[in-house]
Scaffold this active site. Structure first.
Site, mmCIF file in Angstrom:
data_model
loop_
_atom_site.group_PDB
_atom_site.id
_atom_site.type_symbol
_atom_site.label_atom_id
_atom_site.label_comp_id
_atom_site.label_asym_id
_atom_site.label_seq_id
_atom_site.Cartn_x
_atom_site.Cartn_y
_atom_site.Cartn_z
ATOM 1 N N HIS A 154 0.867 -0.900 0.223
ATOM 2 C CA HIS A 154 -0.185 -0.147 0.025
ATOM 3 C C HIS A 154 0.563 1.520 0.769
ATOM 4 C CE1 HIS A 154 -3.765 -2.249 0.589
ATOM 5 N NE2 HIS A 154 -2.871 -2.349 1.444
ATOM 6 N N ASP A 182 -2.795 -10.543 -2.730
ATOM 7 C CA ASP A 182 -3.156 -10.551 -0.970
ATOM 8 C C ASP A 182 -4.465 -9.894 -2.102
ATOM 9 O OD1 ASP A 182 -2.070 -9.038 1.363
ATOM 10 O OD2 ASP A 182 -4.078 -8.024 0.503
ATOM 11 N N HIS A 222 -5.799 -7.158 -0.747
ATOM 12 C CA HIS A 222 -6.228 -5.952 -1.100
ATOM 13 C C HIS A 222 -5.622 -5.395 -1.869
ATOM 14 C CE1 HIS A 222 -6.589 -6.510 3.684
ATOM 15 N NE2 HIS A 222 -7.054 -5.597 3.259
ATOM 16 N N ASP A 247 -4.480 -13.384 3.270
ATOM 17 C CA ASP A 247 -5.574 -12.392 3.859
ATOM 18 C C ASP A 247 -6.934 -12.803 2.734
ATOM 19 O OD1 ASP A 247 -5.215 -10.783 2.217
ATOM 20 O OD2 ASP A 247 -4.674 -8.681 3.393
HETATM 21 ZN ZN LIG Z 1 -4.176 -7.347 2.912
#
Ligand SMILES: [Zn+2]
Length: 309
Positions: free
Chosen positions: A124, A161, A163, A244
């Site tokens: 991120h 991931d 996200h 995740d």
């Molecule tokens: Zn994540």
């Protein structure tokens, strides 16, 4: 040749009060990798990254800002998710240093592939902004270091991931020789990752709806990500390995099993074997159910070890 496993105790000392991105994550991984089947791993402590390594993805001013914001005591909150404790800067420098060492070892042929059990995670972190538990973008630094130091021309980051790796996308946006391919839940934090976000034609986003299972992610890999990776023809694959998307994870709603992560790792290892001499550098991103995280990392590393035999 074997698989290099990089980690560092300082990465356990970085902590953010109340956050699921906790030191216990690395302890769960450490425990999962204790068993006899992992005795042939080449284990090393992450060296410290140099500032010029990190400056490949972030400006020099950004690195100094993270250093300056790191408190001597207590905590400093960058945002609601991302907090600095007194060990955070050093942990982030070691996490990035692990990524750099992994690239050096894989590109020189010293090991077949590498996994970095490090935190803070990175995907991120944009050029100019720490966010979402991330300080320095380890995956982008790894790929850019491979280009600068080892003459690799085409670098790919594959990010499974749950996200979207908005930071990696941001850093690679204008870089046609840097590929970013992601599967992620959408809508979900950080809100980016639509199919229409294609950068210089080097970005392939495959968003999945909440509730999607292993069959959906396999379809995304087989139909979109792997063909795009084939067309791109990378010299090295960097994996942003977040776990995740697991069905037990508390932060998101995808429904992958540990065996689905085995499949994803196998597909990427097979691709690397066929197209870039097996060169894979995998970096830990998310994964917040401790048992699922330990199981998934053990499975992931098991496939990487097999690929190196
Ligand atoms: Zn994540």
């Amino acid at each position: 040749m074997t698989t290099l496993l990089l980690s560092h105790q300082i990465c356990v000392r970085h902590e953010m009060p109340g956050s699921p991105e906790s030191p216990a994550r690395l302890e769960a991984i450490e425990q999962a990798l204790q068993s006899e089947q992992f005795s042939s791993l080449q284990r090393e402590d992450c060296p410290q990254a140099r500032k010029d390594h990190i400056a490949l993805a972030h400006g020099g001013d950004y690195i100094d800002a993270i250093c300056d914001l790191t408190p001597e005591k207590g905590y400093f909150a960058i945002d609601g998710d991302t907090t600095l404790c007194p060990h955070s800067y050093e942990a982030a420098m070691k996490a990035a240093g692990g990524a750099v060492r992994a690239v050096d070892a894989v590109m020189s042929g010293e090991v077949n592939n590498a996994f970095c059990a490090v935190r803070p995670p990175g995907h991120h972190a944009t050029k100019h902004q720490a966010m979402g538990f991330c300080l320095f973008n380890n995956a982008a630094i790894a790929a850019l270091h491979a280009r600068k130091q080892h003459g690799a021309e085409r670098l790919a980051v594959i990010d499974f991931d749950v996200h979207h790796g908005n930071g990696t996308q941001d850093i690679f946006w204008d870089e046609p020789d840097m590929f970013y391919g992601s599967t992620h839940q959408m809508p979900l934090y950080p809100g980016t990752g639509a199919v229409s976000e294609t950068g210089a034609g080097n970005i392939v986003n495959t968003p999945l709806k909440s509730g999607a299972d292993g069959a959906k992610i396999k379809e995304a890999f087989n139909d979109r990500l792997l063909p795009a990776l084939f067309d791109f023809s990378p010299d090295l694959i960097v994996i942003s390995a977040g776990f995740d998307a697991h069905i037990d994870d508390p932060l998101a709603g995808l429904r992958l099993t540990t065996q689905d992560f085995r499949w994803l790792t196998l597909k990427l290892a097979e691709f690397a074997d066929n197209h870039c001499d097996g060169r894979v550098v995998s970096l830990l991103e998310g994964g917040y159910d401790l048992r699922a995280l330990g199981d998934c990392v053990a499975t992931h590393v098991d496939v990487l070890l097999d690929a190196g035999l």
